[in-house]
Motif scaffolding. Structure first.
Motif, PDB file in Angstrom:
ATOM      1  N   TRP A  35       0.795  -1.086  -0.010  1.00  0.00           N
ATOM      2  CA  TRP A  35       0.050  -0.047   0.072  1.00  0.00           C
ATOM      3  C   TRP A  35       0.735   1.264   0.123  1.00  0.00           C
ATOM      4  O   TRP A  35       1.821   1.257   0.684  1.00  0.00           O
ATOM      5  CB  TRP A  35      -0.812  -0.116   1.188  1.00  0.00           C
ATOM      6  N   PHE A  36       0.416   2.216  -0.636  1.00  0.00           N
ATOM      7  CA  PHE A  36       1.079   3.613  -0.462  1.00  0.00           C
ATOM      8  C   PHE A  36      -0.459   4.721  -0.381  1.00  0.00           C
ATOM      9  O   PHE A  36      -1.534   4.142  -0.650  1.00  0.00           O
ATOM     10  CB  PHE A  36       2.063   3.980  -1.769  1.00  0.00           C
ATOM     11  N   ARG A  37      -0.091   5.736  -0.081  1.00  0.00           N
ATOM     12  CA  ARG A  37      -1.033   6.734   0.294  1.00  0.00           C
ATOM     13  C   ARG A  37      -0.844   7.930  -0.470  1.00  0.00           C
ATOM     14  O   ARG A  37       0.495   8.116  -0.738  1.00  0.00           O
ATOM     15  CB  ARG A  37      -1.423   6.657   1.693  1.00  0.00           C
ATOM     16  N   GLN A  38      -1.637   8.648  -0.713  1.00  0.00           N
ATOM     17  CA  GLN A  38      -1.419  10.102  -1.187  1.00  0.00           C
ATOM     18  C   GLN A  38      -2.644  11.043  -0.814  1.00  0.00           C
ATOM     19  O   GLN A  38      -3.722  10.744  -0.937  1.00  0.00           O
ATOM     20  CB  GLN A  38      -1.570  10.029  -2.948  1.00  0.00           C
ATOM     21  N   VAL A  39      -2.208  12.391  -0.541  1.00  0.00           N
ATOM     22  CA  VAL A  39      -3.150  13.141  -0.558  1.00  0.00           C
ATOM     23  C   VAL A  39      -2.999  14.459  -1.346  1.00  0.00           C
ATOM     24  O   VAL A  39      -1.898  14.597  -2.014  1.00  0.00           O
ATOM     25  CB  VAL A  39      -2.519  14.091   1.042  1.00  0.00           C
ATOM     26  N   PRO A  40      -4.105  14.997  -1.727  1.00  0.00           N
ATOM     27  CA  PRO A  40      -4.197  16.005  -2.823  1.00  0.00           C
ATOM     28  C   PRO A  40      -2.955  16.954  -2.733  1.00  0.00           C
ATOM     29  O   PRO A  40      -2.808  17.514  -1.845  1.00  0.00           O
ATOM     30  CB  PRO A  40      -5.484  16.266  -2.998  1.00  0.00           C
ATOM     31  N   GLY A  41      -2.250  17.140  -3.776  1.00  0.00           N
ATOM     32  CA  GLY A  41      -1.127  18.051  -4.014  1.00  0.00           C
ATOM     33  C   GLY A  41       0.182  17.638  -3.308  1.00  0.00           C
ATOM     34  O   GLY A  41       1.008  18.330  -3.407  1.00  0.00           O
ATOM     35  N   LYS A  42       0.292  16.530  -2.710  1.00  0.00           N
ATOM     36  CA  LYS A  42       1.524  15.702  -2.342  1.00  0.00           C
ATOM     37  C   LYS A  42       1.767  14.439  -3.013  1.00  0.00           C
ATOM     38  O   LYS A  42       1.020  13.873  -3.783  1.00  0.00           O
ATOM     39  CB  LYS A  42       1.437  15.709  -0.910  1.00  0.00           C
TER      40      LYS A  42
END
Length: 120
Positions: A35-42
């Motif tokens: 798993w990886f995660r992402q926040v908008p703009g990052k």
């Protein structure tokens, strides 16, 4: 490989969630699912990975709180405990024929993502 995530949702700080990811379709030798995660703009942030040799890897930010497991050869789960607001992100399941350290940059399959929201 088609990856489909399930789980996710909204919880309060300190709560728990469980994510699951199932692989299907035409397969290739997968060495790592995780798993990886992402926040908008990052950018993408690695979270955890499970290698075919049994080695697991975790980001420092989740060690001791998240546990990745592989109950079957084509499924990985991520148990997330003691969630914090900074864990809020879209979580993606991914697979790669390389090691988990390459999961974020060299994934060859990725799911559509599942949202995790942690409120304070």
């Amino acid at each position: 490989v088609l990856l489909v995530e399930s789980g996710g949702g909204s919880v309060q700080s300190g709560g728990s969630l469980r994510l699951s990811c199932s692989a299907s379709g035409e397969t290739y030798p997968i060495h790592c699912m995780g798993w990886f995660r992402q926040v908008p703009g990052k950018g993408r942030e690695p979270v955890a990975g499970f290698q075919s040799d049994g080695v697991t890897e975790y980001a420092d930010s989740v060690k001791g709180r998240f546990t990745i497991s592989q109950p079957t050869a084509d499924t990985v789960t991520l148990q997330m405990n003691d969630l914090k607001p900074e864990d809020t992100a879209m979580y993606y399941c991914a697979a790669t024929p390389w090691s988990c350290s390459d999961l974020v940059t060299k994934f060859t399959s990725r799911g559509d993502g599942t949202q995790v929201t942690v409120s304070s």
